[in-house]
Design a protein around this motif. Structure first.
Motif, PDB file in Angstrom:
ATOM      1  N   GLN A   7      -2.646   0.425   6.760  1.00  0.00           N
ATOM      2  CA  GLN A   7      -3.405   0.229   5.525  1.00  0.00           C
ATOM      3  C   GLN A   7      -2.832  -0.924   4.706  1.00  0.00           C
ATOM      4  O   GLN A   7      -3.571  -1.645   4.042  1.00  0.00           O
ATOM      5  CB  GLN A   7      -3.399   1.511   4.685  1.00  0.00           C
ATOM      6  CG  GLN A   7      -4.264   2.601   5.242  1.00  0.00           C
ATOM      7  CD  GLN A   7      -5.737   2.321   5.053  1.00  0.00           C
ATOM      8  OE1 GLN A   7      -6.140   1.494   4.254  1.00  0.00           O
ATOM      9  NE2 GLN A   7      -6.551   3.011   5.830  1.00  0.00           N
ATOM     10  N   ALA A   8      -1.526  -1.128   4.761  1.00  0.00           N
ATOM     11  CA  ALA A   8      -0.912  -2.263   4.069  1.00  0.00           C
ATOM     12  C   ALA A   8      -1.379  -3.577   4.686  1.00  0.00           C
ATOM     13  O   ALA A   8      -1.620  -4.558   3.983  1.00  0.00           O
ATOM     14  CB  ALA A   8       0.603  -2.155   4.106  1.00  0.00           C
ATOM     15  N   PRO A  30       1.714  -1.169  14.129  1.00  0.00           N
ATOM     16  CA  PRO A  30       0.446  -1.085  13.399  1.00  0.00           C
ATOM     17  C   PRO A  30      -0.107  -2.448  12.982  1.00  0.00           C
ATOM     18  O   PRO A  30      -1.314  -2.658  13.031  1.00  0.00           O
ATOM     19  CB  PRO A  30       0.776  -0.254  12.165  1.00  0.00           C
ATOM     20  CG  PRO A  30       2.078   0.366  12.415  1.00  0.00           C
ATOM     21  CD  PRO A  30       2.775  -0.431  13.449  1.00  0.00           C
ATOM     22  N   ILE A  31       0.761  -3.373  12.614  1.00  0.00           N
ATOM     23  CA  ILE A  31       0.285  -4.699  12.208  1.00  0.00           C
ATOM     24  C   ILE A  31      -0.310  -5.419  13.404  1.00  0.00           C
ATOM     25  O   ILE A  31      -1.353  -6.064  13.302  1.00  0.00           O
ATOM     26  CB  ILE A  31       1.421  -5.531  11.585  1.00  0.00           C
ATOM     27  CG1 ILE A  31       1.893  -4.888  10.298  1.00  0.00           C
ATOM     28  CG2 ILE A  31       0.959  -6.939  11.306  1.00  0.00           C
ATOM     29  CD1 ILE A  31       3.023  -5.603   9.644  1.00  0.00           C
ATOM     30  N   ARG A  32       0.324  -5.298  14.538  1.00  0.00           N
ATOM     31  CA  ARG A  32      -0.187  -5.922  15.766  1.00  0.00           C
ATOM     32  C   ARG A  32      -1.578  -5.389  16.098  1.00  0.00           C
ATOM     33  O   ARG A  32      -2.492  -6.141  16.407  1.00  0.00           O
ATOM     34  CB  ARG A  32       0.761  -5.654  16.926  1.00  0.00           C
ATOM     35  CG  ARG A  32       0.262  -6.174  18.262  1.00  0.00           C
ATOM     36  CD  ARG A  32       1.226  -5.821  19.371  1.00  0.00           C
ATOM     37  NE  ARG A  32       2.492  -6.516  19.249  1.00  0.00           N
ATOM     38  CZ  ARG A  32       2.732  -7.748  19.701  1.00  0.00           C
ATOM     39  NH1 ARG A  32       1.777  -8.397  20.322  1.00  0.00           N
ATOM     40  NH2 ARG A  32       3.894  -8.311  19.540  1.00  0.00           N
ATOM     41  N   TYR A  53       0.869  -1.168   0.000  1.00  0.00           N
ATOM     42  CA  TYR A  53       0.000   0.000   0.000  1.00  0.00           C
ATOM     43  C   TYR A  53       0.904   1.216   0.000  1.00  0.00           C
ATOM     44  O   TYR A  53       1.658   1.433   0.945  1.00  0.00           O
ATOM     45  CB  TYR A  53      -0.931   0.009   1.215  1.00  0.00           C
ATOM     46  CG  TYR A  53      -1.859   1.190   1.238  1.00  0.00           C
ATOM     47  CD1 TYR A  53      -3.011   1.190   0.468  1.00  0.00           C
ATOM     48  CD2 TYR A  53      -1.579   2.308   2.006  1.00  0.00           C
ATOM     49  CE1 TYR A  53      -3.869   2.278   0.471  1.00  0.00           C
ATOM     50  CE2 TYR A  53      -2.421   3.397   2.026  1.00  0.00           C
ATOM     51  CZ  TYR A  53      -3.565   3.374   1.246  1.00  0.00           C
ATOM     52  OH  TYR A  53      -4.412   4.456   1.248  1.00  0.00           O
ATOM     53  N   LYS A  54       0.849   1.984  -1.064  1.00  0.00           N
ATOM     54  CA  LYS A  54       1.727   3.133  -1.268  1.00  0.00           C
ATOM     55  C   LYS A  54       3.187   2.705  -1.097  1.00  0.00           C
ATOM     56  O   LYS A  54       3.667   1.893  -1.861  1.00  0.00           O
ATOM     57  CB  LYS A  54       1.328   4.290  -0.365  1.00  0.00           C
ATOM     58  CG  LYS A  54      -0.030   4.868  -0.707  1.00  0.00           C
ATOM     59  CD  LYS A  54      -0.341   6.092   0.096  1.00  0.00           C
ATOM     60  CE  LYS A  54      -1.689   6.632  -0.318  1.00  0.00           C
ATOM     61  NZ  LYS A  54      -2.055   7.828   0.429  1.00  0.00           N
ATOM     62  N   ALA A  55       3.905   3.225  -0.103  1.00  0.00           N
ATOM     63  CA  ALA A  55       5.313   2.873   0.072  1.00  0.00           C
ATOM     64  C   ALA A  55       5.512   1.772   1.107  1.00  0.00           C
ATOM     65  O   ALA A  55       6.639   1.444   1.445  1.00  0.00           O
ATOM     66  CB  ALA A  55       6.110   4.102   0.483  1.00  0.00           C
ATOM     67  N   SER A  56       4.413   1.187   1.626  1.00  0.00           N
ATOM     68  CA  SER A  56       4.514   0.173   2.676  1.00  0.00           C
ATOM     69  C   SER A  56       4.353  -1.229   2.098  1.00  0.00           C
ATOM     70  O   SER A  56       3.465  -1.476   1.290  1.00  0.00           O
ATOM     71  CB  SER A  56       3.427   0.390   3.726  1.00  0.00           C
ATOM     72  OG  SER A  56       3.611   1.614   4.369  1.00  0.00           O
ATOM     73  N   PHE A  57       5.212  -2.125   2.548  1.00  0.00           N
ATOM     74  CA  PHE A  57       5.134  -3.529   2.184  1.00  0.00           C
ATOM     75  C   PHE A  57       4.973  -4.333   3.468  1.00  0.00           C
ATOM     76  O   PHE A  57       5.642  -4.048   4.457  1.00  0.00           O
ATOM     77  CB  PHE A  57       6.407  -3.997   1.477  1.00  0.00           C
ATOM     78  CG  PHE A  57       6.649  -3.334   0.159  1.00  0.00           C
ATOM     79  CD1 PHE A  57       6.091  -3.847  -0.991  1.00  0.00           C
ATOM     80  CD2 PHE A  57       7.427  -2.191   0.088  1.00  0.00           C
ATOM     81  CE1 PHE A  57       6.319  -3.239  -2.206  1.00  0.00           C
ATOM     82  CE2 PHE A  57       7.652  -1.572  -1.121  1.00  0.00           C
ATOM     83  CZ  PHE A  57       7.094  -2.097  -2.272  1.00  0.00           C
ATOM     84  N   VAL A  58       4.114  -5.342   3.449  1.00  0.00           N
ATOM     85  CA  VAL A  58       3.884  -6.154   4.633  1.00  0.00           C
ATOM     86  C   VAL A  58       3.839  -7.625   4.232  1.00  0.00           C
ATOM     87  O   VAL A  58       3.394  -7.972   3.138  1.00  0.00           O
ATOM     88  CB  VAL A  58       2.586  -5.729   5.363  1.00  0.00           C
ATOM     89  CG1 VAL A  58       1.360  -6.042   4.557  1.00  0.00           C
ATOM     90  CG2 VAL A  58       2.489  -6.351   6.716  1.00  0.00           C
ATOM     91  N   ARG A  60       9.514   1.220   3.053  1.00  0.00           N
ATOM     92  CA  ARG A  60      10.451   2.326   2.962  1.00  0.00           C
ATOM     93  C   ARG A  60       9.960   3.515   3.765  1.00  0.00           C
ATOM     94  O   ARG A  60      10.526   4.582   3.687  1.00  0.00           O
ATOM     95  CB  ARG A  60      10.598   2.733   1.496  1.00  0.00           C
ATOM     96  CG  ARG A  60      11.151   1.626   0.633  1.00  0.00           C
ATOM     97  CD  ARG A  60      11.213   2.059  -0.800  1.00  0.00           C
ATOM     98  NE  ARG A  60       9.851   2.269  -1.309  1.00  0.00           N
ATOM     99  CZ  ARG A  60       9.431   1.810  -2.468  1.00  0.00           C
ATOM    100  NH1 ARG A  60      10.220   1.118  -3.230  1.00  0.00           N
ATOM    101  NH2 ARG A  60       8.205   2.044  -2.862  1.00  0.00           N
ATOM    102  N   THR A  61       8.883   3.310   4.515  1.00  0.00           N
ATOM    103  CA  THR A  61       8.295   4.412   5.269  1.00  0.00           C
ATOM    104  C   THR A  61       8.092   4.021   6.726  1.00  0.00           C
ATOM    105  O   THR A  61       7.970   2.840   7.042  1.00  0.00           O
ATOM    106  CB  THR A  61       6.951   4.844   4.654  1.00  0.00           C
ATOM    107  OG1 THR A  61       6.433   5.948   5.383  1.00  0.00           O
ATOM    108  CG2 THR A  61       5.946   3.724   4.662  1.00  0.00           C
TER     109      THR A  61
END
Length: 94
Positions: A72-73, A43-45, A23-28, A63-64
Motif C-alpha cells: 500500500q505504501a 511487495p514493491i517488486r 502508509y501507516k507504519a511503512s515508508f518507501v 518499521r513493519t
C-alpha cells in the motif's frame, strides 16, 4: 475497484521522479534507474511489475514487516508520483 485505479507515469520504462511515501507504519523510496531492472524487495517488486515499470530502484525503510502495508505504501508513492507528474505537465502546457 475502478475507483481506486492509479495511472502511473512511465517515461522510458522508468518513473520520472524520485518519490518518498508513507502508509501507516511503512515508508518507501522509489528512484528511477536506467537498464538495471526492478531492484526492489518483495511487495514493491510485485506492485512495480503489475504497474508495467521496467526499471526502478525501491527501498523499504519501514518499521513493519507487514507485506500488505508495504504494498500500500508503494501504491501511495504512485499516487504522489501521478499527482506531481500531472502538475508538471499542466505547468509546462501553458
Amino acid at each position: 475497484a475502478k475507483k481506486y485505479l492509479v495511472n502511473v507515469p512511465i517515461v522510458n520504462g522508468t518513473i520520472p521522479y524520485q518519490v518518498h511515501a508513507k502508509y501507516k507504519a511503512s515508508f518507501v523510496i522509489l528512484k528511477p534507474t536506467r537498464g538495471r531492472g526492478i531492484v526492489a524487495g518483495g511487495p514493491i517488486r510485485a506492485v512495480c511489475e503489475l504497474a508495467g515499470i521496467k526499471n526502478v530502484s525501491g527501498k523499504l525503510t519501514s518499521r513493519t514487516t507487514n507485506k500488505l502495508t508495504n504494498a500500500q505504501a508503494a501504491i501511495q508513492a504512485f499516487r504522489i508520483l501521478a499527482a506531481r507528474y500531472n502538475r508538471e505537465a499542466a505547468r509546462n502546457k501553458k
